[in-house]
Scaffold this motif. Structure first.
Motif, PDB file in Angstrom:
ATOM      1  N   LYS A 308      27.388   1.937   6.499  1.00 30.20           N
ATOM      2  CA  LYS A 308      28.802   2.096   6.816  1.00 30.20           C
ATOM      3  C   LYS A 308      29.087   3.156   7.867  1.00 30.20           C
ATOM      4  O   LYS A 308      29.798   2.875   8.846  1.00 30.20           O
ATOM      5  CB  LYS A 308      29.593   2.410   5.537  1.00 30.20           C
ATOM      6  CG  LYS A 308      29.809   1.218   4.636  1.00 30.20           C
ATOM      7  CD  LYS A 308      30.452   1.620   3.320  1.00 30.20           C
ATOM      8  CE  LYS A 308      31.741   2.393   3.520  1.00 30.20           C
ATOM      9  NZ  LYS A 308      32.401   2.661   2.208  1.00 30.20           N
ATOM     10  N   PRO A 309      28.593   4.397   7.735  1.00 33.28           N
ATOM     11  CA  PRO A 309      28.943   5.415   8.725  1.00 33.28           C
ATOM     12  C   PRO A 309      28.528   5.033  10.144  1.00 33.28           C
ATOM     13  O   PRO A 309      29.284   5.257  11.099  1.00 33.28           O
ATOM     14  CB  PRO A 309      28.185   6.658   8.236  1.00 33.28           C
ATOM     15  CG  PRO A 309      27.903   6.411   6.803  1.00 33.28           C
ATOM     16  CD  PRO A 309      27.749   4.940   6.650  1.00 33.28           C
ATOM     17  N   VAL A 310      27.327   4.463  10.271  1.00 34.07           N
ATOM     18  CA  VAL A 310      26.842   4.086  11.603  1.00 34.07           C
ATOM     19  C   VAL A 310      27.706   2.975  12.184  1.00 34.07           C
ATOM     20  O   VAL A 310      28.147   3.047  13.339  1.00 34.07           O
ATOM     21  CB  VAL A 310      25.368   3.641  11.532  1.00 34.07           C
ATOM     22  CG1 VAL A 310      24.893   3.108  12.884  1.00 34.07           C
ATOM     23  CG2 VAL A 310      24.476   4.797  11.096  1.00 34.07           C
ATOM     24  N   TYR A 311      27.982   1.960  11.377  1.00 37.22           N
ATOM     25  CA  TYR A 311      28.733   0.810  11.892  1.00 37.22           C
ATOM     26  C   TYR A 311      30.177   1.193  12.206  1.00 37.22           C
ATOM     27  O   TYR A 311      30.705   0.843  13.276  1.00 37.22           O
ATOM     28  CB  TYR A 311      28.705  -0.339  10.888  1.00 37.22           C
ATOM     29  CG  TYR A 311      29.432  -1.554  11.408  1.00 37.22           C
ATOM     30  CD1 TYR A 311      28.764  -2.535  12.123  1.00 37.22           C
ATOM     31  CD2 TYR A 311      30.813  -1.697  11.228  1.00 37.22           C
ATOM     32  CE1 TYR A 311      29.436  -3.632  12.638  1.00 37.22           C
ATOM     33  CE2 TYR A 311      31.491  -2.781  11.741  1.00 37.22           C
ATOM     34  CZ  TYR A 311      30.801  -3.740  12.445  1.00 37.22           C
ATOM     35  OH  TYR A 311      31.481  -4.808  12.969  1.00 37.22           O
ATOM     36  N   VAL A 312      30.856   1.867  11.294  1.00 34.71           N
ATOM     37  CA  VAL A 312      32.270   2.186  11.483  1.00 34.71           C
ATOM     38  C   VAL A 312      32.476   3.067  12.715  1.00 34.71           C
ATOM     39  O   VAL A 312      33.387   2.829  13.523  1.00 34.71           O
ATOM     40  CB  VAL A 312      32.842   2.869  10.229  1.00 34.71           C
ATOM     41  CG1 VAL A 312      34.244   3.407  10.497  1.00 34.71           C
ATOM     42  CG2 VAL A 312      32.884   1.881   9.061  1.00 34.71           C
ATOM     43  N   ALA A 313      31.620   4.071  12.890  1.00 31.30           N
ATOM     44  CA  ALA A 313      31.747   4.945  14.057  1.00 31.30           C
ATOM     45  C   ALA A 313      31.588   4.155  15.351  1.00 31.30           C
ATOM     46  O   ALA A 313      32.328   4.362  16.322  1.00 31.30           O
ATOM     47  CB  ALA A 313      30.710   6.062  13.981  1.00 31.30           C
ATOM     48  N   ALA A 314      30.639   3.240  15.382  1.00 29.79           N
ATOM     49  CA  ALA A 314      30.404   2.454  16.590  1.00 29.79           C
ATOM     50  C   ALA A 314      31.551   1.485  16.870  1.00 29.79           C
ATOM     51  O   ALA A 314      31.959   1.298  18.019  1.00 29.79           O
ATOM     52  CB  ALA A 314      29.085   1.695  16.465  1.00 29.79           C
ATOM     53  N   ALA A 315      32.082   0.850  15.824  1.00 33.55           N
ATOM     54  CA  ALA A 315      33.182  -0.096  16.015  1.00 33.55           C
ATOM     55  C   ALA A 315      34.425   0.610  16.563  1.00 33.55           C
ATOM     56  O   ALA A 315      35.105   0.103  17.473  1.00 33.55           O
ATOM     57  CB  ALA A 315      33.507  -0.803  14.701  1.00 33.55           C
ATOM     58  N   LEU A 316      34.737   1.791  16.037  1.00 35.48           N
ATOM     59  CA  LEU A 316      35.884   2.544  16.541  1.00 35.48           C
ATOM     60  C   LEU A 316      35.642   3.030  17.967  1.00 35.48           C
ATOM     61  O   LEU A 316      36.572   3.058  18.792  1.00 35.48           O
ATOM     62  CB  LEU A 316      36.183   3.720  15.613  1.00 35.48           C
ATOM     63  CG  LEU A 316      36.676   3.342  14.211  1.00 35.48           C
ATOM     64  CD1 LEU A 316      36.870   4.600  13.370  1.00 35.48           C
ATOM     65  CD2 LEU A 316      37.967   2.536  14.288  1.00 35.48           C
ATOM     66  N   VAL A 409      39.936  -4.477  21.263  1.00 37.05           N
ATOM     67  CA  VAL A 409      40.472  -3.415  20.415  1.00 37.05           C
ATOM     68  C   VAL A 409      40.851  -3.943  19.040  1.00 37.05           C
ATOM     69  O   VAL A 409      40.494  -3.364  17.998  1.00 37.05           O
ATOM     70  CB  VAL A 409      41.695  -2.758  21.087  1.00 37.05           C
ATOM     71  CG1 VAL A 409      42.362  -1.770  20.120  1.00 37.05           C
ATOM     72  CG2 VAL A 409      41.293  -2.050  22.376  1.00 37.05           C
ATOM     73  N   VAL A 410      41.564  -5.054  19.000  1.00 39.17           N
ATOM     74  CA  VAL A 410      42.053  -5.610  17.731  1.00 39.17           C
ATOM     75  C   VAL A 410      40.894  -5.949  16.798  1.00 39.17           C
ATOM     76  O   VAL A 410      40.870  -5.546  15.621  1.00 39.17           O
ATOM     77  CB  VAL A 410      42.925  -6.849  17.993  1.00 39.17           C
ATOM     78  CG1 VAL A 410      43.211  -7.583  16.678  1.00 39.17           C
ATOM     79  CG2 VAL A 410      44.224  -6.459  18.670  1.00 39.17           C
ATOM     80  N   PHE A 411      39.907  -6.681  17.323  1.00 39.25           N
ATOM     81  CA  PHE A 411      38.813  -7.112  16.451  1.00 39.25           C
ATOM     82  C   PHE A 411      37.913  -5.947  16.056  1.00 39.25           C
ATOM     83  O   PHE A 411      37.359  -5.941  14.951  1.00 39.25           O
ATOM     84  CB  PHE A 411      38.007  -8.217  17.135  1.00 39.25           C
ATOM     85  CG  PHE A 411      38.711  -9.535  17.164  1.00 39.25           C
ATOM     86  CD1 PHE A 411      39.007 -10.194  15.984  1.00 39.25           C
ATOM     87  CD2 PHE A 411      39.103 -10.106  18.365  1.00 39.25           C
ATOM     88  CE1 PHE A 411      39.677 -11.416  15.995  1.00 39.25           C
ATOM     89  CE2 PHE A 411      39.762 -11.323  18.389  1.00 39.25           C
ATOM     90  CZ  PHE A 411      40.049 -11.988  17.206  1.00 39.25           C
ATOM     91  N   ALA A 412      37.757  -4.962  16.914  1.00 40.06           N
ATOM     92  CA  ALA A 412      36.935  -3.803  16.568  1.00 40.06           C
ATOM     93  C   ALA A 412      37.580  -2.989  15.448  1.00 40.06           C
ATOM     94  O   ALA A 412      36.897  -2.539  14.518  1.00 40.06           O
ATOM     95  CB  ALA A 412      36.708  -2.928  17.797  1.00 40.06           C
ATOM     96  N   VAL A 413      38.868  -2.791  15.513  1.00 42.46           N
ATOM     97  CA  VAL A 413      39.572  -2.023  14.478  1.00 42.46           C
ATOM     98  C   VAL A 413      39.540  -2.770  13.141  1.00 42.46           C
ATOM     99  O   VAL A 413      39.309  -2.170  12.080  1.00 42.46           O
ATOM    100  CB  VAL A 413      41.020  -1.735  14.916  1.00 42.46           C
ATOM    101  CG1 VAL A 413      41.822  -1.137  13.760  1.00 42.46           C
ATOM    102  CG2 VAL A 413      41.038  -0.784  16.107  1.00 42.46           C
ATOM    103  N   ILE A 414      39.756  -4.076  13.180  1.00 38.61           N
ATOM    104  CA  ILE A 414      39.695  -4.877  11.948  1.00 38.61           C
ATOM    105  C   ILE A 414      38.306  -4.788  11.327  1.00 38.61           C
ATOM    106  O   ILE A 414      38.149  -4.625  10.111  1.00 38.61           O
ATOM    107  CB  ILE A 414      40.064  -6.342  12.244  1.00 38.61           C
ATOM    108  CG1 ILE A 414      41.551  -6.454  12.600  1.00 38.61           C
ATOM    109  CG2 ILE A 414      39.734  -7.235  11.046  1.00 38.61           C
ATOM    110  CD1 ILE A 414      41.966  -7.832  13.051  1.00 38.61           C
TER     111      ILE A 414
END
Length: 453
Positions: A308-316, A409-414
Motif C-alpha cells: 500500500k505505501p509504495v503504490y499509493v505514494a506513486a499513484a498520487l 489525474v482522475v484515475f490516479a486519485v481513484i
C-alpha cells in the motif's frame, strides 16, 4: 512453500525460481513489445496505411481506435484464460497465450495495406488486434502467479518486480525497433520498413517458448489440483469476493494508463508539437531503460514497507505530474522531453508497477486467483485502452492538454483511494483455499498470514 518444494534441494529450488522469473520476464517482454510496437505504429504509420481515405487527424483517431480494440478484448482473454488457469493449470495457459500473441503480431507484419486490398485491410487488422488483446488478457496474470506461487512470501514483491521488468524491456525493444525503421526514407518506411519490427515477433516467440517449456507448473496448483467447483471462478468472485475484485480493478487502471496516455498518445502528441519521431522514441526508451533498473528496488520496498505505501505514494505522484508531463512535451525542449519521460516512466509509474503484481496476487484465494488477477488487471486495461482515443478526440476537437491530463489525474486519485482502502495484503498465505483478507461482503475479515522476516 509446499511439501514437494521442501523435498527439493536448495540448489534445485533456486534454479527453478530463476527459470520461472526468466520465463515471466520474457513473456512480459514479448507481450509489451507487441503492444507498444502497435501503439507506436498507430501513432506514426498505421493511419495513412490503413485509413488513408480519412483526414490526417481522423486517421490518427481511427488508428488509436484499433489500438483500443486490443484493450477491449483483454478482459475477454482475462476471463477465458483466467478460468483455464484455475481449471487446468498456469503453465498450459501461458504456453497458449504466448503462442497466440506472437503469431498475431507477426501476421500484422504480413498484412496488405488498404491501398492493396481495400476495406479488408483495416478489418483484418482489427481481427489481429483483437487476438493480441485476448492473448494479453491471460499472459500477464498467468506470469505474475507463476512467480508469486513459486516464491516465498519474504521475497514475493522483489521477484515479482523482476518479472515485471520485462514490460519496460519490451517497450524499449519496440521503441528501438521503431527508431531504426523511422530512419528510412518515408516512402520505404511506409512500403516495407514498418513491417520488420512486427515480423521480429516470430523470433521472440521461438525464444520465449523455448524458455517457458522448461518451467515447472505452479507448486500450489500441483498440490491442490484443479478447481472442482462447477461454478465459474468469475461467479464465485462476483458473489463472495467482489470487494477484492473491485479494488483490484481500480488499482490496476493507472499502470496501463501510463502506457497508453504517456506512451502511445504522448508519442503522437510530442511529434505533432514539433519533436522528431526518432527523438521522441529515444526519449521514451531512455525513460524505460532507467525504469528497468528501479523496478526491483520498488518490489523490494513493497516487501519491506508494504504494498500500500509504495503504490499509493506513486499513484498520487502521477496525479501531480501528468499535467507538467504534457506541458514539457509541448515546449519543444529536448531536455524537458527526456526529463518528462524519465520522471513519469522511471520514477513514478515503475513504483506502481513494482508493487502491483504481488499486491494483486495476495488479494485472492488459490481457487479463484488466476481469474481474479487476470480479470481485475485486464478490466483496468480496458479503461486505459480507451484513453488515447479520448485524448486524440479532445485534441482534434480543439481542447487543450488540460483535459487530456485530467484523465490521468482522475484515475490516479481513484486508484490511490482504492489502494488505501484495501487491507495491507503483504505476507498473505497463497496456499489458502479461501480468502483471508475479504469476507463475503467484500470487507476486511482478518489479517493475512505472516512470516518472520
Amino acid at each position: 512453500m509446499t511439501t514437494s518444494d521442501l523435498e527439493k534441494s536448495p540448489d534445485s529450488r533456486r534454479k527453478e525460481i530463476r527459470r520461472v522469473v526468466a520465463s515471466s520476464y520474457l513473456g512480459n517482454l514479448i507481450e509489451i513489445y507487441d503492444f507498444v510496437l502497435y501503439g507506436s505504429a498507430a501513432a506514426l504509420v498505421l493511419g495513412p496505411l490503413f485509413f488513408g481515405n480519412l483526414s490526417p487527424a481522423m486517421a490518427t483517431v481511427a488508428s488509436f481506435g484499433t489500438l483500443a480494440t486490443g484493450f477491449i478484448a483483454r478482459p475477454v482473454g482475462g476471463i477465458l484464460f483466467g478460468y483455464l488457469g484455475d481449471r487446468v493449470g498456469r503453465k498450459p495457459v501461458l504456453i497458449a497465450t504466448l503462442t497466440l500473441m506472437g503469431l498475431a503480431s507477426g501476421c500484422i507484419g504480413l498484412l496488405p495495406t488498404q491501398a492493396q486490398i481495400g476495406v479488408a485491410a483495416p478489418i483484418v487488422l482489427v481481427v489481429l488486434r483483437l487476438l493480441q488483446g485476448i492473448a494479453a488478457g491471460g499472459e500477464w496474470g498467468g506470469s505474475v502467479l507463476m512467480i508469486a506461487e513459486h516464491s516465498d512470501r519474504r521475497r514475493r514483491g522483489l521477484l515479482s518486480a523482476v518479472g515485471q521488468a520485462g514490460m519496460p524491456s519490451g517497450s524499449i525493444v519496440a521503441s528501438l525497433a521503431m527508431v531504426a525503421v523511422t530512419q528510412l526514407p518515408k516512402d520505404q518506411l511506409l512500403s516495407w520498413g514498418w513491417r520488420i519490427p512486427f515480423l521480429a515477433s516470430f523470433l521472440l516467440l521461438v525464444i520465449s517458448l523455448y524458455v517457458r517449456r522448461k518451467v515447472a507448473e505452479s507448486p500450489l496448483f500441483v498440490e491442490s489440483g484443479p478447481a472442482r467447483d462447477r461454478r465459474a471462478a468469475l461467479v464465485t468472485l462476483v458473489t463472495t469476493q467482489r470487494g477484492a475484485l473491485f479494488r483490484g480493478f481500480l488499482i490496476s487502471i493507472p499502470i496501463p494508463l501510463v502506457g497508453t496516455l504517456c506512451g502511445s498518445f504522448a508519442i503522437s502528441y510530442a511529434v505533432q508539437a514539433g519533436h522528431s519521431q526518432s527523438a521522441v522514441l529515444l526519449a521514451f526508451g531512455v525513460g524505460l531503460a532507467v525504469s528497468i533498473a528501479l523496478m526491483p528496488l520498488y518490489g523490494w520496498l513493497s516487501d519491506r514497507l508494504g504494498r500500500k505505501p509504495v503504490y499509493v505514494a506513486a499513484a498520487l505522484a502521477f496525479a501531480v505530474a501528468v499535467y507538467p508531463f504534457f506541458w514539457a512535451l509541448s515546449t519543444r525542449s529536448v531536455v524537458l522531453l527526456y526529463l518528462a519521460f524519465i520522471v513519469v516512466l522511471a520514477v513514478i509509474a515503475v513504483a506502481m508497477q513494482g508493487a502491483l503484481a504481488a499486491f494483486l496476487s495476495e488479494l485472492f484465494p488459490l481457487r479463484t486467483r488466476s481469474t481474479g488477477v487476470s480479470v481485475a488487471y485486464q478490466a483496468g486495461g480496458l479503461i486505459a485502452g480507451l484513453a488515447p482515443v479520448a485524448a486524440a478526440s479532445l485534441i482534434a476537437a480543439g481542447s487543450g492538454r488540460t483535459y487530456v491530463a485530467l484523465l490521468g489525474v482522475v484515475f490516479a486519485v481513484i486508484a490511490a483511494y482504492a489502494a488505501w482502502r484495501t487491507p495491507e495484503p503483504r505476507g498473505a498465505d497463497l496456499a489458502a483455499q479461501q480468502s483471508k483478507t475479504f469476507s463475503r461482503a467484500g470487507e476486511y475479515a482478518g489479517a493475512p498470514a505472516t512470516e518472520e522476516r
